[in-house]
Enzyme design. Structure first.
Site, PDB file in Angstrom:
ATOM      1  N   SER A  38       0.898  -1.271  -0.287  1.00 37.13           N
ATOM      2  CA  SER A  38       0.067   0.000   0.356  1.00 37.13           C
ATOM      3  C   SER A  38       0.851   1.353   0.282  1.00 37.13           C
ATOM      4  O   SER A  38       0.264   2.458  -0.455  1.00 37.13           O
ATOM      5  CB  SER A  38      -1.165   0.705   0.961  1.00 37.13           C
ATOM      6  OG  SER A  38      -0.129   0.238   2.330  1.00 37.13           O
ATOM      7  N   GLY A  75      -1.963  -4.229   0.758  1.00 38.19           N
ATOM      8  CA  GLY A  75      -1.902  -5.262   1.982  1.00 38.19           C
ATOM      9  C   GLY A  75      -1.655  -6.835   1.600  1.00 38.19           C
ATOM     10  O   GLY A  75      -0.870  -7.467   1.590  1.00 38.19           O
ATOM     11  N   ASN A 104       3.613  -5.245   5.883  1.00 39.28           N
ATOM     12  CA  ASN A 104       2.529  -6.993   6.195  1.00 39.28           C
ATOM     13  C   ASN A 104       2.855  -7.184   6.627  1.00 39.28           C
ATOM     14  O   ASN A 104       2.263  -7.936   7.801  1.00 39.28           O
ATOM     15  CB  ASN A 104       1.734  -6.200   5.219  1.00 39.28           C
ATOM     16  CG  ASN A 104       1.069  -5.704   5.002  1.00 39.28           C
ATOM     17  OD1 ASN A 104       0.362  -4.503   5.528  1.00 39.28           O
ATOM     18  ND2 ASN A 104       0.459  -5.290   3.098  1.00 39.28           N
ATOM     19  N   ASP A 188      -5.451   6.497  10.270  1.00 38.42           N
ATOM     20  CA  ASP A 188      -5.134   4.989  10.280  1.00 38.42           C
ATOM     21  C   ASP A 188      -3.829   5.569  11.090  1.00 38.42           C
ATOM     22  O   ASP A 188      -2.833   4.011  11.742  1.00 38.42           O
ATOM     23  CB  ASP A 188      -5.045   3.711   9.270  1.00 38.42           C
ATOM     24  CG  ASP A 188      -4.076   4.702   8.385  1.00 38.42           C
ATOM     25  OD1 ASP A 188      -3.520   5.407   8.206  1.00 38.42           O
ATOM     26  OD2 ASP A 188      -4.350   3.235   6.841  1.00 38.42           O
ATOM     27  N   HIS A 191      -0.365   5.147   7.087  1.00 36.48           N
ATOM     28  CA  HIS A 191      -0.866   5.281   5.484  1.00 36.48           C
ATOM     29  C   HIS A 191       0.650   6.138   5.246  1.00 36.48           C
ATOM     30  O   HIS A 191      -0.608   7.333   5.738  1.00 36.48           O
ATOM     31  CB  HIS A 191      -1.097   4.581   4.306  1.00 36.48           C
ATOM     32  CG  HIS A 191      -1.532   3.494   4.876  1.00 36.48           C
ATOM     33  ND1 HIS A 191      -2.207   3.000   5.380  1.00 36.48           N
ATOM     34  CD2 HIS A 191      -1.232   2.495   3.998  1.00 36.48           C
ATOM     35  CE1 HIS A 191      -2.980   1.495   5.363  1.00 36.48           C
ATOM     36  NE2 HIS A 191      -2.175   1.195   4.091  1.00 36.48           N
TER      37      HIS A 191
END
Length: 213
Positions: A38, A75, A104, A188, A191
């Protein structure tokens, strides 16, 4: 004498043709394949504002003939990238592969040995396909523990040394490790916002530029 003259003329024509062909090959643009997650897939961002898109603008500005293929998926893990890479290599025939994966894996608590092996296998596959390799490293927060944090960062260094690949130690240097870091991230907290992506490109650019020479 006429026969000799034609043979000489044919030889010269063939030589000139070969020179033009060699020149055309040398002028062929590089193909940069970015295989990431991402952080490279513009998650939560307006299209064209992520560091990979900014890379295209930088290449054009500096008049470097190169095509960028962004094959990043939000992801994705190193195992996902490893599974996807063979088809991407066959389809795009890159001259440079940028591997931006691993974050991830850490978020899911996957074994570092598996992450390191996946990165190594991807580097090997890319080089066998005739591409140079640039590893873009990630670091994890200190709450993961000192040992895990150290070994995770070292995995990128070990693979880069083993395959003589380029290495960006930390994609988010100057973004995640500054006093006002929270302001550079989306809600979040994972990011980066668009404002952070120029710095991310600046982290990648020096090592990528070396591999394009």
């Amino acid at each position: 004498m006429r026969s000799c003259s034609w043979q000489r003329r044919d030889f010269i024509a063939a030589l000139v043709s070969a020179c033009f062909a060699a020149g055309a090959t040398a002028a062929s643009p590089a193909v940069i394949l970015v295989v990431g997650d991402s952080l490279s897939a513009e998650y939560g961002l307006k299209r064209g504002s992520g560091w990979v898109a900014l890379l295209e603008d930088r290449l054009a500005k500096e008049k470097i003939p190169a095509k960028v293929v962004n094959a990043s998926i939000s992801g994705d893990t190193t195992s996902g990238g490893r599974a996807r890479l063979p088809a991407l290599l066959a389809q795009h025939k890159p001259t440079l592969v940028v591997l931006e994966l691993g974050g991830n894996d850490a978020l899911r608590g996957l074994p570092i040995s598996g992450t390191e092996d996946n990165l190594a296998q991807m580097a090997q596959a890319a080089q066998k396909a005739g591409a140079k390799v640039l590893l873009v490293g990630m670091q994890v927060p200190p709450n993961y523990g000192t040992d895990y944090t150290r070994r995770f960062s070292e995995a990128y260094v070990k693979v880069a040394k083993q395959y003589k690949a380029g290495l960006v130690p930390f994609l988010l240097a100057g973004v995640a490790d500054v006093p006002d870091a929270r302001a550079l991230f989306q809600a979040d907290g994972i990011h980066p916002r668009a404002e952070a992506h120029p710095k991310m490109l600046e982290n990648v650019w020096p090592e990528l530029r070396k591999l394009l020479k």
